[in-house]
Design a protein around this motif. Sequence first.
Motif, mmCIF file in Angstrom:
data_model
loop_
_atom_site.group_PDB
_atom_site.id
_atom_site.type_symbol
_atom_site.label_atom_id
_atom_site.label_comp_id
_atom_site.label_asym_id
_atom_site.label_seq_id
_atom_site.Cartn_x
_atom_site.Cartn_y
_atom_site.Cartn_z
ATOM 1 N N LEU A 76 3.492 -1.554 8.896
ATOM 2 C CA LEU A 76 2.450 -2.142 8.310
ATOM 3 C C LEU A 76 2.537 -1.570 6.877
ATOM 4 C CD1 LEU A 76 -0.433 -1.747 11.088
ATOM 5 C CD2 LEU A 76 0.731 -3.825 10.410
ATOM 6 N N LEU A 77 2.725 -0.368 6.547
ATOM 7 C CA LEU A 77 2.660 0.015 5.276
ATOM 8 C C LEU A 77 3.736 -0.591 4.307
ATOM 9 C CD1 LEU A 77 2.013 3.939 5.995
ATOM 10 C CD2 LEU A 77 0.519 2.127 4.642
ATOM 11 N N GLU A 117 -7.118 0.910 4.695
ATOM 12 C CA GLU A 117 -7.291 -0.422 4.886
ATOM 13 C C GLU A 117 -6.032 -1.067 5.632
ATOM 14 O OE1 GLU A 117 -8.597 -2.645 0.812
ATOM 15 O OE2 GLU A 117 -7.193 -0.835 0.050
ATOM 16 N N THR A 118 -4.880 -0.245 5.669
ATOM 17 C CA THR A 118 -3.793 -0.950 6.300
ATOM 18 C C THR A 118 -3.513 -0.351 7.903
ATOM 19 O OG1 THR A 118 -2.743 -0.709 4.103
ATOM 20 C CG2 THR A 118 -1.253 -1.078 6.067
ATOM 21 N N ILE A 119 -3.800 0.828 7.952
ATOM 22 C CA ILE A 119 -3.625 1.231 9.580
ATOM 23 C C ILE A 119 -4.958 1.965 10.113
ATOM 24 C CG2 ILE A 119 -1.159 1.881 8.807
ATOM 25 C CD1 ILE A 119 -2.002 4.894 9.010
ATOM 26 N N ARG A 133 -4.209 -1.239 -2.379
ATOM 27 C CA ARG A 133 -4.320 -1.015 -1.161
ATOM 28 C C ARG A 133 -4.121 0.290 -0.544
ATOM 29 N NH1 ARG A 133 -5.761 -5.143 1.789
ATOM 30 N NH2 ARG A 133 -4.760 -4.258 3.719
ATOM 31 N N GLU A 148 2.804 1.865 12.398
ATOM 32 C CA GLU A 148 1.988 2.163 11.190
ATOM 33 C C GLU A 148 2.980 2.161 9.971
ATOM 34 O OE1 GLU A 148 -1.490 4.714 13.053
ATOM 35 O OE2 GLU A 148 0.298 5.796 12.600
ATOM 36 N N PRO A 189 0.996 -1.225 0.047
ATOM 37 C CA PRO A 189 0.003 -0.146 -0.094
ATOM 38 C C PRO A 189 0.741 1.359 0.067
ATOM 39 C CG PRO A 189 0.049 -0.915 2.205
ATOM 40 C CD PRO A 189 0.654 -1.615 1.154
ATOM 41 N N GLN A 190 1.737 1.557 -0.854
ATOM 42 C CA GLN A 190 2.646 2.604 -1.060
ATOM 43 C C GLN A 190 3.395 2.772 -2.483
ATOM 44 O OE1 GLN A 190 6.627 2.519 0.504
ATOM 45 N NE2 GLN A 190 6.127 0.476 1.539
ATOM 46 N N LYS A 210 5.976 -8.281 1.326
ATOM 47 C CA LYS A 210 5.111 -8.748 0.135
ATOM 48 C C LYS A 210 5.917 -8.596 -1.098
ATOM 49 C CE LYS A 210 0.264 -8.217 1.539
ATOM 50 N NZ LYS A 210 -1.171 -7.914 1.033
ATOM 51 N N THR A 256 4.330 -3.581 4.822
ATOM 52 C CA THR A 256 3.808 -5.203 4.713
ATOM 53 C C THR A 256 4.304 -6.082 5.974
ATOM 54 O OG1 THR A 256 4.957 -5.904 2.902
ATOM 55 C CG2 THR A 256 2.511 -4.855 2.436
ATOM 56 N N PRO A 297 -2.815 5.061 -1.515
ATOM 57 C CA PRO A 297 -1.666 4.515 -1.063
ATOM 58 C C PRO A 297 -0.759 5.495 -0.240
ATOM 59 C CG PRO A 297 -2.009 3.918 -3.362
ATOM 60 C CD PRO A 297 -3.051 4.854 -3.178
#
Length: 346
Positions: free
Chosen positions: A296-297, A190-192, A186, A293, A157-158, A329, A299, A264
């Motif tokens: 998580l971004l 959705e991610t944080i 993403r 956070e 998601p970036q 990922k 992954t 993203p």
Amino acid sequence: MAESISTVDLFCGVGGLTYGFEQAGLTVKAGYDIDPACQFPYEYNTKAEFILKDVEHINGSDLAKHFSDSNVKVLAGCAPCQPFSSYSRRYIDKQSKWKLVQDFARLVQECEPEIVSMENVLQLKYHSVFYDFTQQLEYLHYSFDTYEVNCLDYGIPQTRKRLVLLASKFGKIDLIQPNHEIQKYRTVRETIGHLEPLLAGQASKTDRLHQCSKLSPLNLQRIRASKPGGTWRDWSKDLIAKCHTKNSGKTYSGVYGRMEWDQPSPTITTQCFGFGNGRFGHPEQDRAISLREAALLQTFPADYEFVAPNEPVIFARVGRFIGNAVPVKLGQVIAQSLLQHINKFI
């Protein structure tokens, strides 16, 4: 087939690539790095052994011991990318840093693994050291290809783009097809979006990596005046930094910005915990993103440990760990591509 494949991860850091490989089903025997602070997160979160050693002092016989029971040897790594990055072009001694890629090439020659994987910034391909690396692969009779990977296409998601080189003694390796279309990229939400809210300088009581840096009174005013996806140009004149009023600073519109919930994130860097270092402001809370956070971004899973229980969380150190890591990922994507290739030829 995966059971007879062994990988060594050069420049392993805290294990983003190794963890991604393991999640895809590949065995990583060891990771090499020169930063002793990486040992705890690497060995705690992955099954591989961490070896504290400069790549300059590694030779083919060192690597051979990790491959003794393997039918297929994989040598993977991401040489630290700062010498090739536009962010650091002015102050890094490139010539000394290029030696890391040269040592990677030397180890390929000394070990001759069946598979070679290298991930780095896109700018690397414009430098002679990368051309020399590929020439060495040709000389050693590898088939290889390079891919400009948009991480968004693979569920990361970036807006991160990376150069991936895949080489094999068996034939050309195809990178697996993207699995996310633009309308399904993403997002930050959705991610944080599920994490507990924080104030600037606050830490979660249940996850000490979910903490964010303090803000000065001036920066607190600035983030309150910031819109998601906006720039410092939205502020009143009294909040704008003097450096941004000069012609040389007017192009840096991405600093002091908030992320957008339904887009993203920007590329997560080693300075991602600082509001003034990029578009690292939280979409709605008046603070920069937390270390968790940021992870998580990138992954990393939500329970990935970066700091031993008895050690303090140091923002600069953990930010470096996260920003320098290969997104997990992306590691999975590379490993899946290697497995698909090996199963095709063996």
